[in-house]
Write a protein that holds these residues in place. Structure first.
Motif, mmCIF file in Angstrom:
data_model
loop_
_atom_site.group_PDB
_atom_site.id
_atom_site.type_symbol
_atom_site.label_atom_id
_atom_site.label_comp_id
_atom_site.label_asym_id
_atom_site.label_seq_id
_atom_site.Cartn_x
_atom_site.Cartn_y
_atom_site.Cartn_z
ATOM 1 N N LEU A 185 47.946 46.187 33.730
ATOM 2 C CA LEU A 185 46.517 46.301 32.883
ATOM 3 C C LEU A 185 46.156 44.876 32.260
ATOM 4 N N ARG A 186 47.530 44.587 31.466
ATOM 5 C CA ARG A 186 47.443 43.848 30.680
ATOM 6 C C ARG A 186 46.692 41.940 30.934
ATOM 7 N N ALA A 187 47.394 42.315 32.398
ATOM 8 C CA ALA A 187 47.511 40.523 32.990
ATOM 9 C C ALA A 187 46.138 41.102 33.883
ATOM 10 N N LEU A 188 45.446 41.438 33.573
ATOM 11 C CA LEU A 188 43.800 41.607 33.719
ATOM 12 C C LEU A 188 42.664 41.714 32.882
ATOM 13 N N GLY A 189 43.310 42.593 31.696
ATOM 14 C CA GLY A 189 42.500 42.563 30.646
ATOM 15 C C GLY A 189 42.232 43.464 30.063
ATOM 16 N N LYS A 190 42.843 44.601 30.453
ATOM 17 C CA LYS A 190 42.174 45.733 29.733
ATOM 18 C C LYS A 190 42.783 46.686 28.527
ATOM 19 N N ASP A 211 40.548 42.774 45.354
ATOM 20 C CA ASP A 211 40.799 42.173 45.375
ATOM 21 C C ASP A 211 42.280 41.615 44.513
ATOM 22 N N ASP A 212 41.380 41.590 43.783
ATOM 23 C CA ASP A 212 42.077 40.825 42.312
ATOM 24 C C ASP A 212 42.524 41.809 41.513
ATOM 25 N N TRP A 213 42.322 43.300 41.994
ATOM 26 C CA TRP A 213 43.608 44.020 41.699
ATOM 27 C C TRP A 213 44.773 43.787 42.231
ATOM 28 N N LEU A 214 44.537 44.050 43.666
ATOM 29 C CA LEU A 214 45.009 44.647 43.996
ATOM 30 C C LEU A 214 46.284 43.521 44.713
ATOM 31 N N GLU A 215 46.369 42.403 43.909
ATOM 32 C CA GLU A 215 47.238 40.736 44.212
ATOM 33 C C GLU A 215 47.625 41.450 42.712
ATOM 34 N N GLU A 216 46.913 41.738 41.750
ATOM 35 C CA GLU A 216 48.016 41.650 40.551
ATOM 36 C C GLU A 216 48.874 43.400 40.583
ATOM 37 N N PHE A 217 48.535 43.927 41.202
ATOM 38 C CA PHE A 217 49.675 45.030 41.644
ATOM 39 C C PHE A 217 50.819 44.645 42.210
ATOM 40 N N THR A 218 50.808 43.365 43.259
ATOM 41 C CA THR A 218 52.097 42.846 43.991
ATOM 42 C C THR A 218 52.500 42.653 43.293
ATOM 43 N N ARG A 219 52.255 41.771 42.687
ATOM 44 C CA ARG A 219 52.290 40.191 41.906
ATOM 45 C C ARG A 219 53.674 41.176 41.285
ATOM 46 N N LYS A 220 53.004 42.370 40.121
ATOM 47 C CA LYS A 220 53.418 43.125 39.584
ATOM 48 C C LYS A 220 55.342 43.732 39.853
ATOM 49 N N VAL A 221 54.692 43.875 41.159
ATOM 50 C CA VAL A 221 55.710 45.216 41.692
ATOM 51 C C VAL A 221 56.959 43.820 42.070
ATOM 52 N N SER A 223 33.634 51.076 42.053
ATOM 53 C CA SER A 223 34.615 49.425 42.222
ATOM 54 C C SER A 223 35.436 50.276 41.045
ATOM 55 N N PHE A 224 36.503 49.697 41.763
ATOM 56 C CA PHE A 224 37.972 49.908 41.010
ATOM 57 C C PHE A 224 37.631 49.102 39.323
ATOM 58 N N SER A 225 37.179 48.554 39.123
ATOM 59 C CA SER A 225 37.119 47.611 38.083
ATOM 60 C C SER A 225 36.411 48.684 36.965
ATOM 61 N N GLN A 226 34.860 49.062 37.880
ATOM 62 C CA GLN A 226 35.275 49.989 37.214
ATOM 63 C C GLN A 226 35.365 51.402 36.527
ATOM 64 N N PHE A 227 36.185 51.370 37.244
ATOM 65 C CA PHE A 227 36.897 52.806 37.436
ATOM 66 C C PHE A 227 37.714 53.071 35.357
ATOM 67 N N ILE A 228 38.389 50.964 35.669
ATOM 68 C CA ILE A 228 39.481 50.824 34.971
ATOM 69 C C ILE A 228 38.817 50.459 33.031
ATOM 70 N N ALA A 229 37.420 49.649 33.310
ATOM 71 C CA ALA A 229 36.709 49.586 32.352
ATOM 72 C C ALA A 229 35.933 51.277 31.764
ATOM 73 N N ASP A 230 36.221 51.732 31.847
ATOM 74 C CA ASP A 230 35.881 53.335 32.113
ATOM 75 C C ASP A 230 36.276 53.968 30.654
ATOM 76 N N TRP A 231 37.416 53.881 31.361
ATOM 77 C CA TRP A 231 38.533 54.629 30.845
ATOM 78 C C TRP A 231 39.059 54.283 29.314
ATOM 79 N N PRO A 232 38.938 54.743 28.860
ATOM 80 C CA PRO A 232 39.050 55.027 27.393
ATOM 81 C C PRO A 232 40.549 54.379 26.742
ATOM 82 N N SER A 233 40.938 53.172 26.336
ATOM 83 C CA SER A 233 41.783 52.663 25.697
ATOM 84 C C SER A 233 42.488 54.440 24.921
ATOM 85 N N GLU A 234 42.296 55.262 24.527
ATOM 86 C CA GLU A 234 42.631 56.311 23.537
ATOM 87 C C GLU A 234 43.223 57.204 24.136
ATOM 88 N N ASP A 235 42.945 56.639 25.672
ATOM 89 C CA ASP A 235 44.229 57.792 26.565
ATOM 90 C C ASP A 235 44.758 56.711 26.778
#
Length: 232
Positions: free
Chosen positions: A158-163, A40-50, A122-134
């Protein structure tokens, strides 16, 4: 290509001192902090940025309590069960900014988040596991599978939520063009790949996060006025 130390020293000079520059930098969230975020946190921030895209951010922020009420605190589970006719009703609610095309992104992005959660826990796990070098690969994923998450919308979320991600802000873009790292369209595969390679090289030289590097580059060029005066 400039070395990291040259960029850093110029940022220090422009901001007054090493201490002043350090006060302007911020580290990304830890992997543990990212994983703790809800879908829900991710959906809220995606919506805010859109919605912030193309609008004054202050207008969107002033109505955000209304957005949360209308869309059930951005509950992915509830929004996935919402019938299409109800979405039209909500899109005309005076508590929000009434833009049907942007409102349509809410259930669409809820579905994307749900699909990722089914595959990765979880969506957060997916985001957290993605390497920043890509990180540009993650940007591309959000653009392809999400709704209106291309350009800077996905990266700013991504920046707003800490990735950990760099941002192609106007100052960063100006730097990359001035140093012939990119040319042509900013969002072309060629430009994005070149930008990623540049940031990866700086990270190897400095050991800093993509976020810190992005900020240092921005503070080393352009007309930004975020520095702290020497008298303060």
């Amino acid at each position: 290509m400039e070395k990291f130390n040259d960029i850093y020293q110029r940022a220090v000079e422009r901001k007054g001192s090493t201490q002043m520059l350090q006060q302007l930098l911020a580290k990304p969230a830890s992997k543990r902090q990212l994983v703790a975020l809800s879908d829900d946190d991710w959906l809220e921030e995606f919506t805010r940025k859109v919605f912030q895209s193309g609008f004054y951010w202050s207008v969107i922020n002033s109505k955000w309590a209304g957005f949360r009420e209308v869309f059930w605190q951005f509950s992915v589970e509830k929004l996935l069960m919402m019938p299409p006719d109800m979405l039209e009703q909500k899109a005309s609610d005076e508590r929000i900014v009434r833009n049907y095309k942007k409102v349509k992104t809410i259930p669409e992005n809820a579905f994307m988040i749900h699909e990722v959660t089914q595959q990765h826990g979880s969506f957060s796990q997916f985001i957290a596991d993605w390497p920043s070098e890509d990180i540009i690969g993650l940007w591309a994923y959000l653009k392809k599978h999400g709704a209106r998450l291309g350009g800077n919308t996905g990266p700013y979320t991504l920046r707003a939520l800490g990735k950990d991600t760099f941002l192609l802000s106007r100052d960063v873009e100006s730097y990359l063009r001035a140093h012939k790292i990119i040319d042509g369209g900013l969002q072309t595969k060629k430009s994005l790949t070149a930008a990623q390679a540049f940031f990866n090289e700086l990270q190897q030289q400095s050991g800093l996060s993509m976020q810190e590097l992005s900020l240092i580059i921005a503070y080393s060029v352009g007309d930004n006025r975020v520095g702290i005066s020497q008298q303060q």
